[in-house]
Write a protein that holds these residues in place. Structure first.
Motif, mmCIF file in Angstrom:
data_model
loop_
_atom_site.group_PDB
_atom_site.id
_atom_site.type_symbol
_atom_site.label_atom_id
_atom_site.label_comp_id
_atom_site.label_asym_id
_atom_site.label_seq_id
_atom_site.Cartn_x
_atom_site.Cartn_y
_atom_site.Cartn_z
ATOM 1 N N SER A 1 72.226 -9.016 -8.587
ATOM 2 C CA SER A 1 73.071 -7.958 -9.146
ATOM 3 C C SER A 1 72.233 -6.767 -9.593
ATOM 4 C CB SER A 1 73.874 -8.511 -10.333
ATOM 5 O OG SER A 1 74.682 -9.593 -9.959
ATOM 6 N N ALA A 2 71.094 -7.040 -10.246
ATOM 7 C CA ALA A 2 70.227 -5.964 -10.714
ATOM 8 C C ALA A 2 69.662 -5.167 -9.546
ATOM 9 C CB ALA A 2 69.089 -6.548 -11.557
ATOM 10 N N SER A 3 69.214 -5.882 -8.518
ATOM 11 C CA SER A 3 68.638 -5.214 -7.355
ATOM 12 C C SER A 3 69.673 -4.354 -6.628
ATOM 13 C CB SER A 3 68.050 -6.254 -6.397
ATOM 14 O OG SER A 3 67.393 -5.643 -5.315
ATOM 15 N N LEU A 4 70.876 -4.893 -6.463
ATOM 16 C CA LEU A 4 71.935 -4.138 -5.787
ATOM 17 C C LEU A 4 72.370 -2.919 -6.588
ATOM 18 C CD1 LEU A 4 74.195 -7.047 -4.418
ATOM 19 C CD2 LEU A 4 72.563 -5.627 -3.145
ATOM 20 N N ALA A 5 72.228 -2.986 -7.924
ATOM 21 C CA ALA A 5 72.625 -1.864 -8.782
ATOM 22 C C ALA A 5 71.742 -0.643 -8.578
ATOM 23 C CB ALA A 5 72.595 -2.294 -10.251
ATOM 24 N N LEU A 6 70.568 -0.833 -7.985
ATOM 25 C CA LEU A 6 69.637 0.278 -7.758
ATOM 26 C C LEU A 6 69.958 1.076 -6.496
ATOM 27 C CD1 LEU A 6 66.259 -1.527 -8.574
ATOM 28 C CD2 LEU A 6 67.485 0.086 -10.042
ATOM 29 N N ALA A 7 70.724 0.477 -5.589
ATOM 30 C CA ALA A 7 70.992 1.097 -4.286
ATOM 31 C C ALA A 7 71.608 2.496 -4.370
ATOM 32 C CB ALA A 7 71.872 0.177 -3.436
ATOM 33 N N PRO A 8 72.611 2.737 -5.255
ATOM 34 C CA PRO A 8 73.234 4.079 -5.308
ATOM 35 C C PRO A 8 72.267 5.207 -5.655
ATOM 36 C CG PRO A 8 74.633 2.463 -6.392
ATOM 37 C CD PRO A 8 73.316 1.785 -6.130
ATOM 38 N N SER A 9 71.146 4.895 -6.308
ATOM 39 C CA SER A 9 70.203 5.945 -6.704
ATOM 40 C C SER A 9 69.208 6.282 -5.591
ATOM 41 C CB SER A 9 69.432 5.508 -7.954
ATOM 42 O OG SER A 9 68.570 4.414 -7.680
ATOM 43 N N LEU A 10 69.278 5.574 -4.462
ATOM 44 C CA LEU A 10 68.371 5.808 -3.339
ATOM 45 C C LEU A 10 69.089 6.546 -2.211
ATOM 46 C CD1 LEU A 10 66.718 2.263 -3.231
ATOM 47 C CD2 LEU A 10 65.628 4.370 -4.028
ATOM 48 N N PRO A 11 68.339 7.306 -1.411
ATOM 49 C CA PRO A 11 68.951 7.998 -0.261
ATOM 50 C C PRO A 11 69.632 7.029 0.695
ATOM 51 C CG PRO A 11 66.727 8.823 -0.677
ATOM 52 C CD PRO A 11 66.906 7.617 -1.542
ATOM 53 N N ALA A 12 69.047 5.827 0.823
ATOM 54 C CA ALA A 12 69.605 4.762 1.656
ATOM 55 C C ALA A 12 69.142 3.433 1.069
ATOM 56 C CB ALA A 12 69.130 4.898 3.095
ATOM 57 N N PRO A 13 69.930 2.371 1.224
ATOM 58 C CA PRO A 13 69.504 1.063 0.700
ATOM 59 C C PRO A 13 68.119 0.672 1.206
ATOM 60 C CG PRO A 13 71.787 0.981 1.409
ATOM 61 C CD PRO A 13 71.253 2.312 1.870
ATOM 62 N N ASP A 14 67.266 0.223 0.315
ATOM 63 C CA ASP A 14 65.895 -0.163 0.645
ATOM 64 C C ASP A 14 65.601 -1.482 -0.073
ATOM 65 O OD1 ASP A 14 63.164 -0.478 0.945
ATOM 66 O OD2 ASP A 14 62.672 1.618 0.541
ATOM 67 N N TYR A 15 65.812 -2.596 0.620
ATOM 68 C CA TYR A 15 65.700 -3.898 -0.044
ATOM 69 C C TYR A 15 64.305 -4.166 -0.584
ATOM 70 C CZ TYR A 15 63.432 -5.933 4.114
ATOM 71 O OH TYR A 15 62.557 -6.234 5.137
ATOM 72 N N MET A 16 63.261 -3.625 0.059
ATOM 73 C CA MET A 16 61.906 -3.859 -0.427
ATOM 74 C C MET A 16 61.660 -3.123 -1.740
ATOM 75 S SD MET A 16 59.568 -3.807 3.038
ATOM 76 C CE MET A 16 58.135 -4.386 2.140
ATOM 77 N N MET A 17 62.066 -1.869 -1.826
ATOM 78 C CA MET A 17 61.869 -1.106 -3.049
ATOM 79 C C MET A 17 62.765 -1.633 -4.168
ATOM 80 S SD MET A 17 60.478 1.082 -4.975
ATOM 81 C CE MET A 17 59.416 2.128 -3.964
ATOM 82 N N GLN A 18 64.008 -1.958 -3.850
ATOM 83 C CA GLN A 18 64.913 -2.500 -4.858
ATOM 84 C C GLN A 18 64.364 -3.808 -5.432
ATOM 85 O OE1 GLN A 18 68.399 -1.262 -1.918
ATOM 86 N NE2 GLN A 18 69.177 -2.589 -3.526
ATOM 87 N N ALA A 19 63.868 -4.671 -4.556
ATOM 88 C CA ALA A 19 63.313 -5.955 -4.996
ATOM 89 C C ALA A 19 62.047 -5.755 -5.811
ATOM 90 C CB ALA A 19 63.022 -6.833 -3.788
ATOM 91 N N SER A 20 61.173 -4.864 -5.366
ATOM 92 C CA SER A 20 59.909 -4.633 -6.057
ATOM 93 C C SER A 20 60.128 -4.037 -7.442
ATOM 94 C CB SER A 20 59.032 -3.699 -5.218
ATOM 95 O OG SER A 20 57.803 -3.477 -5.857
ATOM 96 N N PHE A 21 61.036 -3.081 -7.542
ATOM 97 C CA PHE A 21 61.322 -2.457 -8.843
ATOM 98 C C PHE A 21 61.921 -3.481 -9.802
ATOM 99 C CE2 PHE A 21 63.543 0.064 -11.973
ATOM 100 C CZ PHE A 21 62.742 1.173 -12.148
ATOM 101 N N THR A 22 62.843 -4.294 -9.299
ATOM 102 C CA THR A 22 63.465 -5.324 -10.138
ATOM 103 C C THR A 22 62.432 -6.337 -10.599
ATOM 104 O OG1 THR A 22 65.531 -5.089 -8.888
ATOM 105 C CG2 THR A 22 65.297 -7.053 -10.242
ATOM 106 N N LEU A 23 61.575 -6.768 -9.690
ATOM 107 C CA LEU A 23 60.528 -7.727 -10.033
ATOM 108 C C LEU A 23 59.604 -7.164 -11.095
ATOM 109 C CD1 LEU A 23 58.847 -10.306 -9.590
ATOM 110 C CD2 LEU A 23 57.697 -9.123 -7.704
ATOM 111 N N GLY A 24 59.188 -5.899 -10.942
ATOM 112 C CA GLY A 24 58.281 -5.287 -11.908
ATOM 113 C C GLY A 24 58.858 -5.277 -13.308
ATOM 114 N N PHE A 25 60.129 -4.892 -13.425
ATOM 115 C CA PHE A 25 60.758 -4.842 -14.755
ATOM 116 C C PHE A 25 60.920 -6.241 -15.339
ATOM 117 C CE2 PHE A 25 64.491 -5.153 -17.462
ATOM 118 C CZ PHE A 25 64.220 -4.185 -18.426
ATOM 119 N N VAL A 26 61.404 -7.171 -14.522
ATOM 120 C CA VAL A 26 61.673 -8.524 -15.015
ATOM 121 C C VAL A 26 60.400 -9.224 -15.447
ATOM 122 C CG1 VAL A 26 62.413 -10.828 -14.305
ATOM 123 C CG2 VAL A 26 63.808 -8.844 -13.723
ATOM 124 N N ILE A 27 59.360 -9.133 -14.645
ATOM 125 C CA ILE A 27 58.122 -9.837 -14.981
ATOM 126 C C ILE A 27 57.436 -9.206 -16.194
ATOM 127 C CG2 ILE A 27 56.437 -8.573 -13.558
ATOM 128 C CD1 ILE A 27 55.409 -11.306 -12.624
#
Length: 304
Positions: free
Chosen positions: A179-205
């Protein structure tokens, strides 16, 4: 084969390596210290992946919103709670029962996915999840004197309750991360699963590192020198752990968390392969049946 399947299998392999190394670390430090290493020493690598994607490859950086922070915090804290409960099970004589019930995580993730994301699973997917869960539960009790009847009738025991609760938190954390990763998609020019996952991982860890560090300083300060003394193997654990988590987060951005968690059960197969080929440990019939059920469940999901 779809991308998320390959990522999940790679992440499962890395997690198996990380778990083996954490067992080694547990010989020189306590459970809390060995758990902290996974987050604290993985943090630099999580940020490294994010920086490479952003500054080197040139992927746009997402802008987090309230929904992202809510789910990321829920996921991070739920994972800590799940891990604590799972470790707590080892203090009970019949911990195998609780561990078996904690493996209901994929099924519970399917429920949470339906409740919070409205993600419906097909009949074939539900059957595959059930087959895989049964396989893992069989493996969990294969080397005990427990019978299948005991496993079922013990559902109301304290150990089983703790195991189920652990699986609940693991399932919740998986859906929360998606849910957190998918919530980032609207702020990107196009969905980017690698960036969404990496950003989520960085914050969570980062969140998990801070929370666990505060706990250690306040309650188990004697762990700090032991962690510092084992910094070399700890960095290896951190690298492998962060890489595995990056894989999980990417896979769960691309696919339902429950489905990813079922395929992730191949980690058990890697564990048995290591036991058989490296340590020359024989696998009994119940374990073999469990492995076959896991494979059947995974194959069903891949073919659906």
């Amino acid at each position: 084969m779809e991308t998320w399947v390959l990522i999940t299998i790679a992440a499962a392999f890395l997690q198996n390596v990380r778990s083996a190394m954490q067992k080694h670390l547990k010989g020189v430090m306590g459970t809390t210290g060995a758990t902290f290493v996974r987050f604290g020493f993985g943090l630099p690598f999580a940020f490294l992946y994010l920086i490479v994607l952003w500054q080197v490859i040139g992927r746009p950086l997402p802008v987090p919103n309230g929904t992202f922070f809510l789910w990321a915090v829920i996921g991070g804290l739920a994972q800590i709670a799940a891990t604590f409960l799972l470790v707590h099970l080892f203090s009970f004589r019949n911990f195998a029962v609780g561990t078996a019930y904690s493996r209901t995580e994929p099924a519970q993730a399917a429920v949470f996915g339906l409740i919070f994301l409205g993600e419906k699973a097909s009949q074939g997917t539900l059957v595959a999840i059930a087959i895989s869960v049964v396989g893992v539960m069989l493996i969990s009790v294969a080397r005990t004197t427990l019978s299948a009847r005991t496993l079922v009738t013990s559902v109301f025991s304290r150990t089983a309750g703790i195991g189920l609760l652990s699986g609940t938190f693991f399932g919740l954390s998986a859906v929360a991360y998606r849910s957190a990763s998918l919530a980032l998609a609207p702020s990107l020019p196009a969905p980017d699963y690698m960036m969404q996952a990496s950003f989520t991982l960085g914050f969570v860890i980062l969140l998990q590192t801070v929370v666990m560090l505060i706990w250690i300083v306040l309650r188990e300060r004697d762990e700090l020198p032991r962690i510092a003394a084992a910094w070399k193997p700890a960095f290896v654990v951190g690298f492998v752990g962060a890489s595995a988590s990056f894989g999980w987060f990417m896979a769960m951005t691309l696919q339902q968390a429950a489905v990813v968690k079922v395929v992730a059960q191949v980690e058990m197969l890697f564990t048995f392969a290591s036991s058989f080929f490296i340590f020359r440990e024989w696998i009994n019939r119940l374990e073999l049946l469990g492995c076959l059920l896991i494979v059947l469940g995974v194959v069903m999901l891949v073919l659906i």
